[in-house]
Design an enzyme around this catalytic site. Structure first.
Site, PDB file in Angstrom:
ATOM      1  N   HIS A  85      35.991  33.246  42.094  1.00 17.38           N
ATOM      2  CA  HIS A  85      34.875  32.356  41.783  1.00 17.38           C
ATOM      3  C   HIS A  85      35.325  30.928  42.041  1.00 17.38           C
ATOM      4  CE1 HIS A  85      32.592  35.198  38.830  1.00 17.38           C
ATOM      5  NE2 HIS A  85      32.923  35.808  39.962  1.00 17.38           N
ATOM      6  N   GLU A 145      35.347  28.293  40.254  1.00 17.02           N
ATOM      7  CA  GLU A 145      36.165  27.713  39.179  1.00 17.02           C
ATOM      8  C   GLU A 145      37.602  28.214  39.253  1.00 17.02           C
ATOM      9  OE1 GLU A 145      33.224  29.337  38.965  1.00 17.02           O
ATOM     10  OE2 GLU A 145      32.299  28.964  37.009  1.00 17.02           O
ATOM     11  N   CYS A 183      30.962  31.808  34.056  1.00 14.29           N
ATOM     12  CA  CYS A 183      30.897  33.149  33.475  1.00 14.29           C
ATOM     13  C   CYS A 183      32.040  33.334  32.470  1.00 14.29           C
ATOM     14  CB  CYS A 183      30.971  34.200  34.577  1.00 14.29           C
ATOM     15  SG  CYS A 183      32.613  34.366  35.333  1.00 14.29           S
ATOM     16  N   CYS A 242      35.615  32.990  33.972  1.00 10.78           N
ATOM     17  CA  CYS A 242      35.992  31.620  34.299  1.00 10.78           C
ATOM     18  C   CYS A 242      36.238  30.783  33.049  1.00 10.78           C
ATOM     19  CB  CYS A 242      34.938  30.998  35.200  1.00 10.78           C
ATOM     20  SG  CYS A 242      34.887  31.778  36.838  1.00 10.78           S
TER      21      CYS A 242
END
Length: 153
Positions: free
Chosen positions: A52, A54, A82, A85
Site C-alpha cells: 500500500h 503508506e 486501513c 497501514c
C-alpha cells in the site's frame, strides 16, 4: 509547506499509481518539514498485498532516516488508511497522520473503526482527515468509473 502542499505531493504519487494501473493512492512521510519518504500503491505490480502507498512510504522513509522508528514524522495519504497501514504507522511511531478521502469500506481512522482512539494500544498519533478530500476522492472515483466502463465494453 503546509498540509495541503504535502497532500498535493501525495496526490501526484496517486496519479502515478493510476497510470501504472494501480488503485490511485499516494503517501509521503515528512520530517521537520521535508519529505523523507514517498510511496504509491503497488500491490498489483509488486505481487505484494502489503505494498500500500503508506507501507511503501514508510519503508522509503525508514531507509532514508536509517531507523525503523520515525519519531516526530508525519504521514500524508490520499485515502484513509486501513488496519494494516495504521498498525505499521504505530510501530514506526508516526506522530501525526493526515488523510484526504474517507474510506467507508476499510478505513481504520474512523470510517469502519478507529484504531487511533483505541486506548489499549501502546502508541497513539494525532489524526486529521479531509485534507483535499474532494480532489482525493475524485481521483479514486474517476479511476473506478473508468475501470467499470472498460469492463462493460
Amino acid at each position: 509547506m503546509n498540509d495541503e502542499d504535502f497532500m498535493r505531493a501525495a496526490l501526484e504519487l496517486a496519479r502515478q499509481a493510476a497510470q501504472a494501473g494501480e488503485v490511485p493512492v499516494g503517501a509521503v512521510v515528512v520530517k521537520d518539514g521535508e519529505i523523507v519518504g514517498r510511496g504509491s500503491n503497488a500491490p498489483i505490480s509488486r505481487h505484494d498485498p502489503s505494498a500500500h502507498a503508506e507501507m511503501v512510504a514508510l519503508r522509503d522513509a525508514a531507509q532514508r532516516v536509517g531507523n525503523y522508528r520515525l519519531v516526530g514524522c508525519e504521514l500524508y495519504v490520499t485515502l484513509e488508511p486501513c488496519l494494516m497501514c495504521v498498525g505499521a504507522m504505530f510501530h514506526a511511531r508516526i506522530a501525526r497522520v493526515v488523510y484526504g478521502a474517507r474510506d467507508p469500506k476499510t478505513g481504520a481512522a474512523g470510517s469502519v473503526l478507529n484504531l487511533f482512539a483505541e486506548t489499549r494500544l501502546n502508541h497513539h498519533a494525532e489524526v486529521e482527515g479531509g485534507v483535499l478530500a474532494d480532489e482525493c476522492g475524485k481521483l479514486l472515483s474517476d479511476f473506478f468509473a473508468a475501470r467499470r466502463a472498460l469492463q462493460r465494453s
